[in-house]
Scaffold this motif. Structure first.
Motif, short mmCIF file in Angstrom:
data_model
loop_
_atom_site.label_atom_id
_atom_site.label_comp_id
_atom_site.label_asym_id
_atom_site.label_seq_id
_atom_site.Cartn_x
_atom_site.Cartn_y
_atom_site.Cartn_z
N GLU A 54 -53.98 10.47 71.95
CA GLU A 54 -54.63 9.19 72.22
C GLU A 54 -53.60 8.15 72.67
O GLU A 54 -53.85 7.37 73.61
CB GLU A 54 -55.37 8.70 70.96
CG GLU A 54 -56.22 7.48 71.23
CD GLU A 54 -56.92 6.95 69.98
OE1 GLU A 54 -58.10 6.62 70.10
OE2 GLU A 54 -56.29 6.88 68.92
N VAL A 55 -52.43 8.14 72.01
CA VAL A 55 -51.37 7.21 72.38
C VAL A 55 -50.87 7.50 73.79
O VAL A 55 -50.59 6.59 74.58
CB VAL A 55 -50.23 7.26 71.34
CG1 VAL A 55 -48.96 6.59 71.86
CG2 VAL A 55 -50.68 6.62 70.03
N ALA A 56 -50.77 8.79 74.13
CA ALA A 56 -50.36 9.17 75.48
C ALA A 56 -51.34 8.61 76.50
O ALA A 56 -50.95 8.03 77.53
CB ALA A 56 -50.28 10.70 75.60
N ALA A 112 -47.41 15.30 60.58
CA ALA A 112 -46.10 14.61 60.53
C ALA A 112 -45.44 14.62 61.90
O ALA A 112 -44.94 13.59 62.38
CB ALA A 112 -45.20 15.28 59.50
N LEU A 113 -45.46 15.78 62.56
CA LEU A 113 -44.83 15.86 63.88
C LEU A 113 -45.60 15.02 64.89
O LEU A 113 -45.02 14.40 65.78
CB LEU A 113 -44.74 17.33 64.34
CG LEU A 113 -43.82 17.59 65.52
CD1 LEU A 113 -42.41 17.07 65.27
CD2 LEU A 113 -43.76 19.08 65.87
N ASP A 114 -46.93 14.97 64.73
CA ASP A 114 -47.75 14.14 65.60
C ASP A 114 -47.34 12.66 65.47
O ASP A 114 -47.19 11.95 66.48
CB ASP A 114 -49.23 14.32 65.25
CG ASP A 114 -50.16 13.80 66.33
OD1 ASP A 114 -50.36 14.53 67.33
OD2 ASP A 114 -50.64 12.66 66.21
N VAL A 115 -47.12 12.22 64.24
CA VAL A 115 -46.69 10.82 64.02
C VAL A 115 -45.31 10.59 64.62
O VAL A 115 -45.06 9.58 65.30
CB VAL A 115 -46.70 10.46 62.51
CG1 VAL A 115 -46.09 9.07 62.28
CG2 VAL A 115 -48.11 10.51 61.94
N HIS A 118 -41.95 8.20 69.16
CA HIS A 118 -40.96 8.44 70.21
C HIS A 118 -41.53 8.33 71.62
O HIS A 118 -40.82 8.55 72.59
CB HIS A 118 -40.33 9.83 70.03
CG HIS A 118 -39.36 9.90 68.90
ND1 HIS A 118 -39.73 10.25 67.62
CD2 HIS A 118 -38.03 9.66 68.84
CE1 HIS A 118 -38.66 10.23 66.83
NE2 HIS A 118 -37.62 9.87 67.54
N ALA A 119 -42.82 8.00 71.75
CA ALA A 119 -43.48 8.12 73.06
C ALA A 119 -42.91 7.19 74.13
O ALA A 119 -42.82 7.55 75.30
CB ALA A 119 -44.98 7.91 72.90
N ARG A 151 -41.22 11.65 74.62
CA ARG A 151 -40.72 10.60 75.51
C ARG A 151 -41.14 10.86 76.96
O ARG A 151 -41.15 9.94 77.79
CB ARG A 151 -39.20 10.45 75.37
CG ARG A 151 -38.57 9.33 76.17
CD ARG A 151 -39.18 7.96 75.94
NE ARG A 151 -39.15 7.48 74.57
CZ ARG A 151 -38.11 6.83 74.01
NH1 ARG A 151 -37.03 6.61 74.69
NH2 ARG A 151 -38.20 6.39 72.76
N THR A 152 -41.47 12.10 77.26
CA THR A 152 -41.96 12.43 78.61
C THR A 152 -43.14 11.54 79.00
O THR A 152 -43.27 11.13 80.16
CB THR A 152 -42.37 13.92 78.66
OG1 THR A 152 -41.22 14.70 78.33
CG2 THR A 152 -42.87 14.33 80.02
#
Ligand code: CMC
Length: 390
Positions: A47-49, A181-184, A189-190, A349-350
């Motif tokens: 969703e953030v992406a 956790a990895l999703d957060v 880092h996005a 970060r991509t």
């Protein structure tokens, strides 16, 4: 005319941007106006992406369509696998990642068409979707394990973890807490506005090269120990310290080293207060450690933070823990080798890189990046023949 001299762009804005806002004095980070704390708590990485790429939060239907796209462009050409096989067994996965992403431009010649929105969006989707696959392949290669193909029925993060962990034909069950956790961590880092790697992507992209080449430059920038390599450096530092009792000596060595020896994971060009991402990460760390057991290095990290936050040297220079200080401890607890830490930074970060790249491509005020210099070399002189040189 008069020229501004500003090494490392301490005081120069290189673009206008509507993506990410940072107030370094107050410790504020917002994507498209939404505070990072709220996104980390309530949203998902996909969703953030979507938010970063499109400027608005998606409707359920938009989210479903976007999720389908990025979980169905995950496969890479078989020759990409062969390309990756060419690396030595001990190649760093970041060097494999940057060169393999650069190689993608040779597989998608249509990517040169950067003026065409439809083509741009296809390349951006491909980059986001294939990054976990290439990242997992680089890990598999370094471990001498067979590559695991993507499973498009899994979530973005779940699929990545399965490609890392799966052994043989058994289905790998991703622990939901670790997946979350990895999703957060991916949300955190996005994007981070004009950091070194994003500036590299914009600079290289300003020549109108394809986005694979531009993003590959971003990965190379992220590889450095002062940037994405910092989380790896933190872990090495904690291991070197070895025990809580050695923390004061280490701090002393940092202070007397005149900048030679740094407290890795501390300090930031923009944040002159606590990095808001580091706060969220501390909470995630607790959740992960409940499942994996405490990382023995955590005690050293907590002691380092405690002493540094009270020490005049660090207080005076406004040095606080940044995002990398605790992320490595979580990655290690999840079973990733240190070499994979910057890779785990590059995947999310991509999204920021391609968003910033497209913003630049669409900006009518942007031209090819071409800074000036202050010349300090010799004045004009005549060529000296070889025989006349002493
Ligand atoms: N440990 C000890 N001293 C430090 C540190 C540190 N981590 N960071 C900065 N300083 C000192 C530095 O020596 C200088 O002292 P003085 O004024 O006496 O010369 C002062 O603080 C100002 O530092 P600077 O080097 O001018 O600051 P900068 O904005 O150029 O550098 C930084 C920012 C992040 C590169 C730097 O703080 C650093 O190297 N930190 C360690 C590496 C790290 O954790 N990087 C991750 C950054 S966040 C995520 C990312 O970008 O990947």
């Amino acid at each position: 005319g008069l020229m501004g001299y500003d090494p490392a762009f301490l005081n120069t804005a290189n673009c206008k941007s509507a993506i990410t806002f940072i107030d370094g004095d107050k410790g504020i980070l917002e994507y498209r106006g939404y505070p990072i704390e709220q996104l980390a708590e309530k949203s998902s990485f996909i969703e953030v992406a979507y938010l970063l790429l499109n400027g608005e939060l998606p409707t359920p239907k938009q989210l479903e369509e976007f999720n389908y796209l990025v979980t169905h462009h995950t496969y890479v050409h078989e020759n990409i696998k062969a390309f990756m096989d060419g690396f030595r067994y001990d190649a760093h996965p970041m060097s494999m990642l940057s060169s393999t992403v650069a190689a993608l431009s040779g597989f998608y010649p249509d990517a040169k068409n950067t003026k065409d929105e439809r083509s741009r969006r296809i390349q951006m989707t491909r980059l986001i979707a294939k990054m976990p696959t290439i990242a997992a392949f680089s890990y598999r290669h370094s471990m001498g394990l067979p590559y695991v193909y993507p499973d498009n029925d899994l979530s973005y993060v779940g699929n990545f973890l399965a490609m890392i962990r799966k052994i043989g034909t058994t289905t790998y069950k991703v622990h939901p807490t670790l997946e979350k956790a990895l999703d957060v961590l991916f949300i955190l880092h996005a994007d981070h506005e004009q950091n070194c790697s994003t500036t590299s992507v914009r600079t290289v992209g300003s020549s109108e090269v394809d986005p694979y080449s531009a993003v590959s430059a971003g990965i190379s920038a992220l590889y450095g120990p002062l940037h994405g390599g910092a989380n790896e450096a933190v872990l090495r530092m904690l291991r070197e310290i070895g025990h809580v009792s050695k923390v004061p000596d280490f701090i002393k060595a940092v202070k007397s080293g005149e900048g030679e020896k740094k407290l890795m994971g501390f300090g930031h060009r923009v944040y002159k207060s606590y990095d808001p991402r580091a706060k969220v990460i501390k909470r995630v760390a607790d959740e992960v450690f409940e499942i994996t057991g405490k990382n023995p290095l955590l005690e050293i990290a907590l002691e380092l933070e405690k002493i540094a936050l009270q020490d005049e040297y660090f207080v005076k220079r406004k040095l606080y823990p940044n995002v990398d200080f605790y992320s490595g401890l979580i990655y290690e607890a999840m079973g990733f080798p240190v070499e994979m830490f910057p890779v785990l930074f590059a995947i999310p970060r991509t999204v920021g890189w391609v968003t910033q790249w497209e913003e630049m491509v669409k900006d009518p005020e942007q031209k090819i990046a071409r800074p000036r210099q202050v010349y300090l070399g010799s004045t004009r002189r005549d060529y000296v023949p070889m025989a006349a040189r002493k």
